[in-house]
Design a protein around this motif. Structure first.
Motif, short mmCIF file in Angstrom:
data_model
loop_
_atom_site.label_atom_id
_atom_site.label_comp_id
_atom_site.label_asym_id
_atom_site.label_seq_id
_atom_site.Cartn_x
_atom_site.Cartn_y
_atom_site.Cartn_z
N ARG A 149 0.66 -1.27 0.33
CA ARG A 149 0.15 -0.31 -0.02
C ARG A 149 1.16 1.35 -0.07
N LEU A 150 2.02 1.64 0.92
CA LEU A 150 2.55 2.11 1.03
C LEU A 150 3.37 2.48 -0.57
N VAL A 151 3.76 1.32 -1.28
CA VAL A 151 4.20 1.68 -2.79
C VAL A 151 3.85 2.14 -3.51
N ILE A 152 2.20 2.01 -3.82
CA ILE A 152 1.32 2.16 -4.67
C ILE A 152 0.52 3.56 -4.33
N GLU A 153 0.28 3.85 -3.39
CA GLU A 153 -0.37 5.21 -2.29
C GLU A 153 0.32 6.54 -2.33
N LEU A 154 1.85 6.31 -2.59
CA LEU A 154 2.47 6.77 -2.14
C LEU A 154 3.78 7.77 -3.89
#
Length: 200
Positions: A123-128
């Motif tokens: 999620r960090l990779v996708i959202e950031l």
């Protein structure tokens, strides 16, 4: 909301510090990237702050740079990432490391942070990806200070890592590995070298 504090640094025991501002002592939590930049105790320090309010606590977080606070605020907007996890991420990686992991889809590096599972890392990779710019800094950003080794540096480093969420045995292993690289390291150098391995 409290956005910035400037006063005398009374105590610093990662990840906590105590700042005296006009006779009022503010207890803050700060990532190791901020601790590396703090002056010695009894000297003046200025920190950008974020107040996190929950049903059970009011927590104040401090950052050496406004950009670090902005990144912290971006991190805690990701589903599943709270203030404690955001501090752990910012302790193991500076802004350039985080940007590199995000834009290189390096989930493996992110899951090394205490509390970050595979789904949260994804999620960090996708959202950031669309919220932080790619890093242009060289991969090895380690720049140890030239301060002499402090007494009890190993114990202090282990305590700081445990406070950040690492298990005692893991913290001891990380510090011992850092000591092999630099036997005369200060506590801050040991912590930085141990956490640097997260970014791979």
């Amino acid at each position: 909301m409290i956005g910035r504090l400037s006063g005398t640094l009374l105590e610093k025991q990662a990840p906590y510090l105590l700042l005296d501002v006009a006779g009022v002592g503010y207890e803050l939590q700060a990532p190791m990237t901020t601790f590396y930049q703090l002056p010695e105790t009894n000297q003046t320090a200025t920190l950008y702050t974020h107040l996190a309010v929950s049903e059970t606590a009011h927590q104040l977080f401090g950052f050496a740079k406004r950009s670090d606070r902005d990144l912290f605020r971006t991190l805690i907007k990701v589903n599943g990432v709270g203030p404690k996890m955001a501090v752990a991420i910012l302790s193991g990686m500076d802004a350039d490391d985080i940007a590199r992991c995000v834009h290189e889809d390096n989930v493996a590096a992110l899951v090394k942070v205490p509390g970050v599972g595979k789904k949260t890392a994804e999620r960090l990779v996708i959202e950031l990806r669309d919220k932080i710019a790619p890093s242009s800094a060289p991969h090895d950003l380690l720049n140890p200070s030239a301060e002499p080794a402090a007494s009890g540096a190993e114990e202090e480093a282990e305590s700081a890592l445990i406070a950040l969420g690492y298990k005692p045995a893991e913290a001891s292993r990380m510090v011992n590995a850092a000591l092999k690289t630099n036997p005369a390291a200060t506590a801050q150098e040991l912590i930085r070298q141990a956490l640097r391995k997260i970014a791979g």
